[in-house]
Design an enzyme around this catalytic site. Structure first.
Site, PDB file in Angstrom:
ATOM      1  N   GLU A   1     -14.301   3.306  10.264  1.00 45.43           N
ATOM      2  CA  GLU A   1     -14.842   4.350  11.135  1.00 45.43           C
ATOM      3  C   GLU A   1     -14.767   5.730  10.492  1.00 45.43           C
ATOM      4  OE1 GLU A   1     -13.357   2.282  15.346  1.00 45.43           O
ATOM      5  OE2 GLU A   1     -12.697   4.304  14.818  1.00 45.43           O
TER       6      GLU A   1
ATOM      7  N   TYR B   1      -8.310   6.997  19.740  1.00 43.40           N
ATOM      8  CA  TYR B   1      -9.397   6.442  18.937  1.00 43.40           C
ATOM      9  C   TYR B   1      -9.458   4.919  18.975  1.00 43.40           C
ATOM     10  CZ  TYR B   1     -10.416  11.146  17.697  1.00 43.40           C
ATOM     11  OH  TYR B   1     -10.782  12.474  17.795  1.00 43.40           O
TER      12      TYR B   1
ATOM     13  N   GLN C   1       0.810  -1.219   0.000  1.00 42.49           N
ATOM     14  CA  GLN C   1       0.000   0.000   0.000  1.00 42.49           C
ATOM     15  C   GLN C   1       0.843   1.268   0.000  1.00 42.49           C
ATOM     16  OE1 GLN C   1      -2.572  -0.470   3.411  1.00 42.49           O
ATOM     17  NE2 GLN C   1      -3.427  -2.383   2.650  1.00 42.49           N
TER      18      GLN C   1
ATOM     19  N   TYR D   1      -9.056 -10.966   9.921  1.00 40.53           N
ATOM     20  CA  TYR D   1      -9.395 -11.567   8.632  1.00 40.53           C
ATOM     21  C   TYR D   1      -9.534 -13.082   8.701  1.00 40.53           C
ATOM     22  CZ  TYR D   1      -8.253  -6.906   6.983  1.00 40.53           C
ATOM     23  OH  TYR D   1      -8.243  -5.545   6.804  1.00 40.53           O
TER      24      TYR D   1
ATOM     25  N   HIS E   1      -0.619  -0.331   5.469  1.00 37.63           N
ATOM     26  CA  HIS E   1      -1.011   0.730   6.400  1.00 37.63           C
ATOM     27  C   HIS E   1       0.013   1.862   6.517  1.00 37.63           C
ATOM     28  CE1 HIS E   1      -3.679  -2.533   8.538  1.00 37.63           C
ATOM     29  NE2 HIS E   1      -3.954  -2.367   7.244  1.00 37.63           N
TER      30      HIS E   1
END
Length: 371
Positions: free
Chosen positions: A246, A256, A88, A267, A152
């Protein structure tokens, strides 16, 4: 899984289903009162979009190319830093300084291999554009240490009404260590002055060992962040695991929750946390179960879309559509599909001309034309 684990898993699923029934707002099918216009094609993963004063667009492509799109023609900008293009990670977001016409600063995030350790991590720079080349490149913040994990990185950038810069960095797949530790980078949203220095009133300034650039923590992978044009608050969305994406309103020093609380499971079906709420942890204003894999977000302020104005648009990578998230203040009251089956929507933005633009993987930049 042993008997106790099975009981806990069953309890978690049942309680999660009950919570879903309470929170979930069924997504409505699209009302197709619009057409599409391709602004630029042949961009594999268009991540960020920023408009220059002349109406042309700068578009980041994850592999490391920065395109300048003008009158339908793509030019590759030179002198772009080498990116760590893995998983990513790559060339990520881009934004202009609010006073760009006076100072010429352009801000970008990307995965960089600079610093300690093998692999890469999220970095923030600023630069200027001269003769289709980046110049005056300044390094503002580099998350560390590097890791060869491919997941991430985040990352989005936004300025608030006071001129502070925020950028997000995901927890780099190390969720049991990074997001809850303010002495470590990743799983955070950072706040900086526009020159990369740290504001004196950041929440962890002066705290021993803390990364003083941190503004909020306990995040998983925020890939959408925007300023609310009415309140000035910074809104962000982030990927959950299997369920539990979220939408959050970002508050100074707030936790958070990831991975201490979550509305999703891992997963492989295992429980990450049995808790969805805990004292001292901010609750999202909305969560998606099942996950839509959100990426990109914009508040619609344009009169060109009277039925969308005042609401959010969020890209869905998983279901390959754009989602209209209907608002009543800070409350989510409805959801509707837009651009069904368009492809993996990596970003969505409102241009200075008032039109909505999507960055769609494998297609490029697409403008939505209302009928």
């Amino acid at each position: 899984m042993n008997k106790i684990g099975l009981i806990l898993f069953t309890f978690f699923i049942c309680s999660c289903q009950a919570q879903i029934k309470e929170n979930d707002i069924q997504v409505q099918n699209e009302v197709k009162n619009y057409t599409f216009e391709t602004v630029a094609s042949g961009i594999d993963i268009p991540w960020g979009m920023a408009w220059l004063p002349d109406g042309s667009i700068l578009v980041t492509e994850k592999s490391g190319i920065l395109y300048h799109i003008k009158n339908g023609q793509k030019t590759e900008v030179k002198n772009v830093p080498v990116v760590y293009n893995r998983g990513q990670g790559g060339l990520l977001d881009i934004i202009l300084h609010p006073n760009y016409e006076k100072n010429g600063w352009i801000y970008m995030t990307y995965a960089s291999s600079e610093g300690d350790g093998d692999g890469g991590n999220t970095k923030l720079i600023r630069a200027k554009l001269e003769n289709e080349s980046l110049t005056s490149i300044e390094s503002l913040y580099k998350c560390g240490p590097n890791t060869t994990k491919g997941q991430h990185f985040g990352s989005r950038i936004v300025f608030d009404n006071e001129g502070y810069l925020y950028f997000s960095a995901g927890e780099r797949g190390n969720h049991f260590v990074n997001p809850q530790d303010i002495k470590r980078d990743n799983g955070k949203i950072y706040r900086l002055n526009d020159d990369g220095t740290i504001p004196k009133d950041n929440p962890f300034v002066g705290k021993e060992g803390a990364k003083e650039a941190i503004y909020s923590y306990g995040h998983r992978n925020p890939q959408g962040m925007i300023k609310n044009p009415i309140t000035g608050a910074i809104w962000a969305h982030e990927h959950g695991p299997q369920g539990g994406d979220e939408i959050n309103i970002i508050k100074k020093g707030a936790n958070y929750g990831w991975p201490v609380v979550t509305y999703g499971i891992d997963y492989d079906g295992t429980i990450i946390s049995p808790d969805k709420e805990k004292p001292g942890i901010e609750k999202p204003i909305y969560y998606w179960v099942p996950s839509i894999a959100p990426c990109g977000m914009v508040f619609v302020t344009s009169d060109r879309y009277p039925n969308w104005k005042g609401n959010l648009l969020v890209g869905s990578l998983k279901f390959q559509y754009l989602e209209l998230v209907k608002l009543n203040g800070n409350e989510i009251i409805g959801r509707q599909k837009i651009a069904t089956d368009i492809g993996r929507v990596r970003n969505v933005a409102q241009g200075p001309d008032g039109y909505i633009y999507m960055g769609v993987e494998g297609k490029g930049i697409i403008k939505i034309i209302p009928n």
